[in-house]
Design a protein around this motif. Structure first.
Motif, PDB file in Angstrom:
ATOM      1  N   ARG A  63      -1.904  -5.297   6.228  1.00 45.41           N
ATOM      2  CA  ARG A  63      -2.642  -4.762   5.204  1.00 45.41           C
ATOM      3  C   ARG A  63      -3.495  -3.332   5.461  1.00 45.41           C
ATOM      4  N   CYS A 201       2.760   2.781   2.722  1.00 45.47           N
ATOM      5  CA  CYS A 201       2.528   1.305   2.419  1.00 45.47           C
ATOM      6  C   CYS A 201       3.353   1.014   1.186  1.00 45.47           C
ATOM      7  N   ASP A 202       3.527  -0.228   1.030  1.00 47.46           N
ATOM      8  CA  ASP A 202       4.315  -0.800  -0.264  1.00 47.46           C
ATOM      9  C   ASP A 202       3.252  -1.207  -1.329  1.00 47.46           C
ATOM     10  N   ASP A 205       0.210  -3.125   0.123  1.00 48.49           N
ATOM     11  CA  ASP A 205      -0.474  -2.431   1.044  1.00 48.49           C
ATOM     12  C   ASP A 205       0.003  -2.944   2.419  1.00 48.49           C
ATOM     13  N   ARG A 206       1.015  -3.324   2.394  1.00 45.33           N
ATOM     14  CA  ARG A 206       1.891  -3.674   3.801  1.00 45.33           C
ATOM     15  C   ARG A 206       2.291  -2.116   4.283  1.00 45.33           C
ATOM     16  N   PRO A 207       2.240  -1.813   5.673  1.00 49.85           N
ATOM     17  CA  PRO A 207       2.865  -0.654   6.167  1.00 49.85           C
ATOM     18  C   PRO A 207       4.473  -0.778   5.964  1.00 49.85           C
ATOM     19  N   GLU A 208       5.080   0.077   5.690  1.00 45.50           N
ATOM     20  CA  GLU A 208       6.535   0.243   5.592  1.00 45.50           C
ATOM     21  C   GLU A 208       7.049  -0.040   7.109  1.00 45.50           C
TER      22      GLU A 208
END
Length: 219
Positions: A63, A201-202, A205-208
């Motif tokens: 996150r 991020c998606d 909020d997770r890094p792609e």
């Protein structure tokens, strides 16, 4: 013998608990070092235990919110596929809050994630999830507004001139003060935190791009 033992004990007490432990967090974007506070012994000891057991190795910073923080420590992230919902996992226990006046959410603060007040009124910490503050600067007027919000939420925080100067020049996330346990501080590698915070991020909020962590205690 009794006198000698007493003198040794007195010297040990006068010297305090010794240097703060330092943990190295390695990522593909670089290395971060954090020192752990003796003022939060339960969080300090738990973090050291998990690091030494290899608990964090290969987990993700799952996150990321720019100008706020980067978060990791969910064991479900180790083998998580694209789009998997993360942020609920842990080691099977939580920790009592150790919210210490003066340990603020300045830039580089290491703090424990937790469930919200509605289901966690005691503000107990996750047993493993943590975040590192990237933050932003707050001028005195903005910080005063934050203090008033704290008062309304019954988590009064009184900022001295030193804390005001830190938030004005270095920045941080003062709206979290009094509500979450801060148990350490980045001593090296804030440029790495900044690099993680810049990643696309998606919608969760997770890094792609997966950013994995590997930790060790620097003895």
């Amino acid at each position: 013998m009794v006198l000698g033992s007493f003198l040794l004990l007195s010297v040990a007490m006068a010297q305090g608990p010794g240097p703060r432990p330092v943990v190295e967090i390695r990522t593909a974007l670089g290395t971060i070092e954090v020192e752990l506070y003796h003022e939060t012994p339960a969080h300090r000891d738990n973090f050291l235990k998990l690091v030494r057991e290899g608990f964090y190795d290969s987990l993700l910073f799952h996150r990321v919110i720019p100008t706020f923080m980067v978060q990791g420590g969910d064991p479900a992230s180790r083998n998580a596929g694209t789009g998997a919902q993360l942020g609920e996992g842990g080691p099977g226990y939580d920790l009592p809050a150790e919210i210490v006046p003066g340990l603020i959410h300045r830039r580089g603060a290491l703090a424990a994630a937790r469930m919200g007040d509605d289901v966690n009124p005691e503000r107990r910490s996750s047993g493993s999830q943590f975040y590192i503050v990237q933050g932003k600067a707050f001028n005195p007027v903005e910080l005063d507004l934050v203090s008033r919000r704290h008062a309304r939420m019954e988590q009064a925080v009184n900022y001295g001139e030193a804390e005001k100067a830190i938030y004005a020049t270095q920045g941080g996330a003062p709206h979290l003060d009094g509500g979450y346990t801060v148990f350490g501080q980045v001593t090296r590698g804030m440029d790495v935190v900044d690099a993680i915070a810049k990643l696309p991020c998606d919608t969760r909020d997770r890094p792609e791009r997966d950013v994995r962590m590997f930790m060790r205690v620097l003895e």
